[in-house]
Write a protein that holds these residues in place. Structure first.
Motif, PDB file in Angstrom:
ATOM      1  N   GLU A  76     -26.466 -21.598 -63.966  1.00 28.82           N
ATOM      2  CA  GLU A  76     -25.322 -22.649 -64.193  1.00 28.82           C
ATOM      3  C   GLU A  76     -25.599 -22.904 -65.770  1.00 28.82           C
ATOM      4  O   GLU A  76     -26.700 -23.334 -66.185  1.00 28.82           O
ATOM      5  N   LEU A  77     -24.518 -22.793 -66.560  1.00 28.90           N
ATOM      6  CA  LEU A  77     -24.736 -23.448 -67.861  1.00 28.90           C
ATOM      7  C   LEU A  77     -24.869 -24.840 -68.169  1.00 28.90           C
ATOM      8  O   LEU A  77     -24.231 -25.376 -67.638  1.00 28.90           O
ATOM      9  N   SER A  78     -25.535 -25.005 -68.981  1.00 29.21           N
ATOM     10  CA  SER A  78     -25.962 -26.376 -69.595  1.00 29.21           C
ATOM     11  C   SER A  78     -25.875 -26.626 -70.801  1.00 29.21           C
ATOM     12  O   SER A  78     -26.371 -25.701 -71.679  1.00 29.21           O
ATOM     13  N   VAL A  79     -25.106 -27.499 -71.439  1.00 32.76           N
ATOM     14  CA  VAL A  79     -24.796 -27.701 -72.827  1.00 32.76           C
ATOM     15  C   VAL A  79     -24.928 -29.320 -73.161  1.00 32.76           C
ATOM     16  O   VAL A  79     -25.017 -29.927 -72.378  1.00 32.76           O
ATOM     17  N   GLU A 116     -15.391 -33.204 -72.934  1.00 36.77           N
ATOM     18  CA  GLU A 116     -15.524 -33.286 -71.296  1.00 36.77           C
ATOM     19  C   GLU A 116     -15.105 -31.916 -70.957  1.00 36.77           C
ATOM     20  O   GLU A 116     -15.589 -31.532 -69.854  1.00 36.77           O
ATOM     21  N   ARG A 117     -14.041 -31.365 -71.500  1.00 33.65           N
ATOM     22  CA  ARG A 117     -13.445 -30.213 -70.917  1.00 33.65           C
ATOM     23  C   ARG A 117     -14.526 -29.082 -70.981  1.00 33.65           C
ATOM     24  O   ARG A 117     -14.823 -28.229 -70.320  1.00 33.65           O
ATOM     25  N   ILE A 118     -15.193 -29.143 -72.124  1.00 36.67           N
ATOM     26  CA  ILE A 118     -16.127 -28.164 -72.355  1.00 36.67           C
ATOM     27  C   ILE A 118     -17.323 -28.247 -71.212  1.00 36.67           C
ATOM     28  O   ILE A 118     -17.759 -27.099 -70.513  1.00 36.67           O
ATOM     29  N   THR A 119     -17.845 -29.397 -70.750  1.00 38.66           N
ATOM     30  CA  THR A 119     -18.906 -29.468 -69.881  1.00 38.66           C
ATOM     31  C   THR A 119     -18.301 -29.149 -68.633  1.00 38.66           C
ATOM     32  O   THR A 119     -19.077 -28.222 -67.852  1.00 38.66           O
ATOM     33  N   GLU A 120     -17.067 -29.354 -68.383  1.00 33.21           N
ATOM     34  CA  GLU A 120     -16.604 -29.033 -67.042  1.00 33.21           C
ATOM     35  C   GLU A 120     -16.442 -27.649 -66.909  1.00 33.21           C
ATOM     36  O   GLU A 120     -16.846 -26.990 -65.915  1.00 33.21           O
ATOM     37  N   SER A 121     -16.000 -26.938 -67.959  1.00 27.52           N
ATOM     38  CA  SER A 121     -15.572 -25.488 -68.080  1.00 27.52           C
ATOM     39  C   SER A 121     -17.052 -24.684 -67.886  1.00 27.52           C
ATOM     40  O   SER A 121     -16.911 -23.781 -67.285  1.00 27.52           O
ATOM     41  N   CYS A 122     -17.899 -25.321 -68.286  1.00 25.50           N
ATOM     42  CA  CYS A 122     -19.471 -24.489 -68.132  1.00 25.50           C
ATOM     43  C   CYS A 122     -19.699 -24.619 -66.699  1.00 25.50           C
ATOM     44  O   CYS A 122     -20.334 -23.498 -66.342  1.00 25.50           O
ATOM     45  N   LYS A 123     -19.432 -25.629 -66.111  1.00 28.96           N
ATOM     46  CA  LYS A 123     -19.722 -25.405 -64.463  1.00 28.96           C
ATOM     47  C   LYS A 123     -19.009 -24.427 -63.602  1.00 28.96           C
ATOM     48  O   LYS A 123     -19.481 -23.863 -62.585  1.00 28.96           O
ATOM     49  N   LYS A 177     -17.064 -18.094 -73.844  1.00 29.12           N
ATOM     50  CA  LYS A 177     -15.618 -18.394 -73.035  1.00 29.12           C
ATOM     51  C   LYS A 177     -15.461 -19.535 -72.713  1.00 29.12           C
ATOM     52  O   LYS A 177     -14.236 -20.123 -72.905  1.00 29.12           O
ATOM     53  N   ALA A 178     -16.259 -20.250 -72.302  1.00 32.28           N
ATOM     54  CA  ALA A 178     -16.139 -21.676 -71.901  1.00 32.28           C
ATOM     55  C   ALA A 178     -15.406 -22.606 -72.874  1.00 32.28           C
ATOM     56  O   ALA A 178     -14.598 -23.335 -72.894  1.00 32.28           O
TER      57      ALA A 178
END
Lengths: 131, 538
Positions: free
Chosen positions: B315-318, B300-307, B263-264
């Motif tokens: 919490e998702l960590s990628v 960057e958006r992916i990392t932010e969306s995971c949070k 989803k993220a």
């Protein structure tokens, strides 16, 4: 003396009266709009034939459906044959019906009532409604 | 067989009149009357009429019953064939008789409805086609022309939410006066059609996340990639700590992480981008028409969306690796390779951070879900350190180095034990005890998965007894790691002297007495003696 042949239609049976073979065949279903009009020529031809004091006539009937008016006409035909039989004409009738359908046998038995000439009810496997 | 009594009753009055007349004639009542002959004739004809009528009634009844029975049998076959059968002639009006399935398909009675109106859809081309084909089939008697027209029809049509398979059959006239008819056979194939669509979907999608799968990417590389896709960027993404999460929280929660990550990824990319599950915990994002800078922004958006993904066990960590190709010069697989290498480098840097985060999640899980006392670890920690010092373990020894981690993790395996067993007030059944004993092994695997190998061994041996009667391996004496022997004594003391959700605290004296009793049986006798004599006293 002429023979008579009517093709079967959706509402009327095949009529095959063959003077030479001395046979009459009725086959199919019978629910014409005017039964008497349809059977009248048959009556006439049969009456003419029987009035000549023929030795015999063999009749084969296979009717899967006969409406009320046609039933009356068939009874009239049987009456004519009965009279001829009483006058000494050798009348033989085979009435074929579907062996899997008891009610057809019952109908045949009803037509058979009060008839004294040989009237055989022959149950057989139905091959098809119009053949 | 219709009985005679019934026939007699039906014509009772007529028969009485006839019998009376016959009796009167037989008795010669009208002998000498000028009307006798005429009367006799009327009586005879009346008798004949009555006989005919009675028999014809019977024949008619039998035949009507027979016809209705046959109609019923044929209707049963048609209505239960699971297909809609209907016929229509040149006027295109549907005939009165049709199978019940037609009503189910269309939701109303279809007799007297124009077939073109019945099949009408928003597809004007299809509507016109139906009109042309029906006209051609009904007006021609040439079988070849009819079949050619029929072949133009679609095999399946969509009507509202349903998919219908249609089959048109010309019915040639049986008799001269019959009109030509067409039979339309309709079958609701919605379920089958959906299943086929699902198969098609699954062959190019990942079932769990709904994202594209590797087969789709392979196909895209082979068939759809064009020069317009360049510059082409790829992001290789790996969901950190999935194995650990599966071990700690179970595979259902692990799957939730994968879905949340999917989803993220979708939230962070554009509709034209191809987001795929590459396999296991790896994802590949293809970004056509995207240069390096734009690709970095998406990362960057992916990392932010995971949070910001809510409702997940942790919490998702990628870990991400990016690569961009300006022109279609090299193989795209090289591009994937570069992105993958960069992703692994990112993963290495983040591994400690991920482990820490997961351990925090497990501790939180133990406290909230299993009512574990958050101060238990602290109290055990203080006392164990004291006991270690009393035992004169040198600073820098392997035991002391791992002590803090052991204190934090010693109960971690309980997270895998059902709450009902963990908090049971009454004695455990054999089966429940078997399940309970698994926590040592679960804790062992968790500690191993974060590379705490010494601690893992100590957790596995925490329930071993000095006399060899413990579990899981029945170790005895010095075979049990020192770390385990230390923590076992202090852990037991703290558990006994504090309230648990399923048991009230015992007094300090009772706990001391229990430790004395188990000295040399459950616990290391020397360390127990030291704990009772020195650590507890100080």
């Amino acid at each position: 003396m002429e023979s008579l042949f009517f093709e079967a239609t959706k509402a009327t049976p095949l009529i095959d009266f063959n003077v030479n073979k001395k046979t009459l065949v009725l086959k199919g279903q019978s629910y014409p709009e005017n039964a008497f009009k349809f059977y009248d020529p048959v009556f006439l031809r049969i009456e003419n034939y029987l009035s000549t004091s023929p030795a015999e006539i063999r009749v084969d009937i296979r009717l899967s459906y006969v409406n009320t008016s046609s039933s009356k006409c068939i009874m009239m035909l049987l009456e004519k044959l009965e009279e001829a039989f009483k006058r000494g004409v050798n009348v033989q009738l085979n009435w074929y019906c579907d062996m899997e359908n008891e009610s057809e046998v019952e109908c045949a038995e009803e037509f058979q009532e009060d008839i004294s000439f040989p009237f055989k009810i022959i149950p057989e496997l139905e091959k098809g409604s119009n053949d | 067989m219709m009985d005679r009594d019934f026939q007699r009753q039906l014509f009772e009055k007529e028969l009485q009149v006839l019998e009376k007349a016959l009796l009167e004639l037989a008795e010669g009542k009208y002998a000498g009357s000028e009307f006798l002959a005429e009367y006799q004739s009327i009586v005879t004809q009346y008798e004949r009429l009555l006989t005919f009528t009675r028999r014809i009634f019977k024949i008619s009844d039998i035949q009507a019953g027979n016809l209705l029975r046959r109609e019923n049998e044929i209707k049963n076959i048609l209505d239960n064939a699971g297909q809609g059968f209907l016929t229509f002639g040149r006027d295109l009006i549907i005939d009165r008789e049709y199978s019940l399935e037609c009503e189910k398909i269309f939701g109303f009675k279809v007799n007297r409805v124009n077939i073109l109106d019945l099949l009408k859809s928003e597809n004007e081309e299809q509507n016109t086609l139906f009109a042309e084909v029906f006209k051609s089939v009904l007006e021609s008697t040439d079988l070849e022309i009819q079949q050619k027209s029929i072949h133009k029809l679609p095999k399946i049509i969509k009507r509202e939410d349903h998919y219908l398979s249609i089959e048109l059959k010309p019915i040639p006239p049986n008799y001269e006066d019959d009109n030509p008819l067409c039979m339309l056979i309709l079958t609701d194939v919605t379920e089958k059609h959906k299943a086929q669509e699902q198969v098609a979907f699954l062959s190019f999608h990942d079932k769990l996340t709904g994202l594209h799968n590797r087969a789709f990417v392979d196909n895209w590389i082979e068939e759809f990639r064009t020069e317009g896709d360049f510059p082409l960027s790829v992001i290789m993404a790996d969901l950190n700590g999935l194995k650990l999460a599966n071990d700690v929280f179970g595979h259902i929660q692990g799957d939730m992480l994968l879905k949340g990550f999917g989803k993220a990824l979708l939230q962070s990319t554009r509709r034209s981008d191809i987001v795929s599950r590459w396999g296991g915990d790896e994802f590949l994002i293809l970004l056509p028409g995207t240069d390096r800078l734009a690709c970095e922004k998406i990362a960057e958006r992916i990392t932010e969306s995971c949070k910001h993904q809510a409702g997940l066990p942790t919490e998702l960590s990628v870990s991400l690796g990016m690569a961009t190709q300006e022109e279609p010069t090299k193989s795209i697989l090289d591009l994937f390779g570069i992105a993958e290498t960069r992703m692994y480098s990112d993963k290495l840097q983040k591994s400690k951070q991920v482990q820490h985060r997961l351990i925090l999640s497990v501790e939180r899980e133990l406290q909230t879900k299993f009512f574990e006392d958050p101060e238990h670890a602290e109290r055990v920690g203080r006392l164990v350190v004291n006991l270690a010092q009393d035992a004169e373990l040198s600073a820098g020894s392997l035991v002391l180095d791992n002590l803090n981690m052991m204190i934090r993790l010693h109960d971690i395996g309980k997270v895998g034990i059902p709450k009902e067993i963990l908090g049971k007030h009454t004695e455990l059944t054999n089966r429940e005890w078997e399940i309970m004993q698994r926590h040592s092994e679960i804790g062992f695997r968790l500690a191993q998965s974060i590379n705490e190998l010494v601690v893992a061994e100590a957790i596995l041996a925490l329930r071993e007894h000095w006399d060899g009667t413990g579990y899981p391996r029945g170790l005895k004496g010095d075979q049990i790691p020192l770390l385990s022997r230390l923590v076992a004594i202090v852990d037991a003391f703290d558990v006994m002297t504090h309230n648990r959700p399923y048991r009230l605290a015992r007094s300090r004296e009772e706990a001391i007495s229990e430790l004395k009793k188990e000295r040399g049986r459950q616990f290391d006798p020397k360390l127990t003696e030291l704990f009772l004599a020195k650590t507890l006293v100080s």
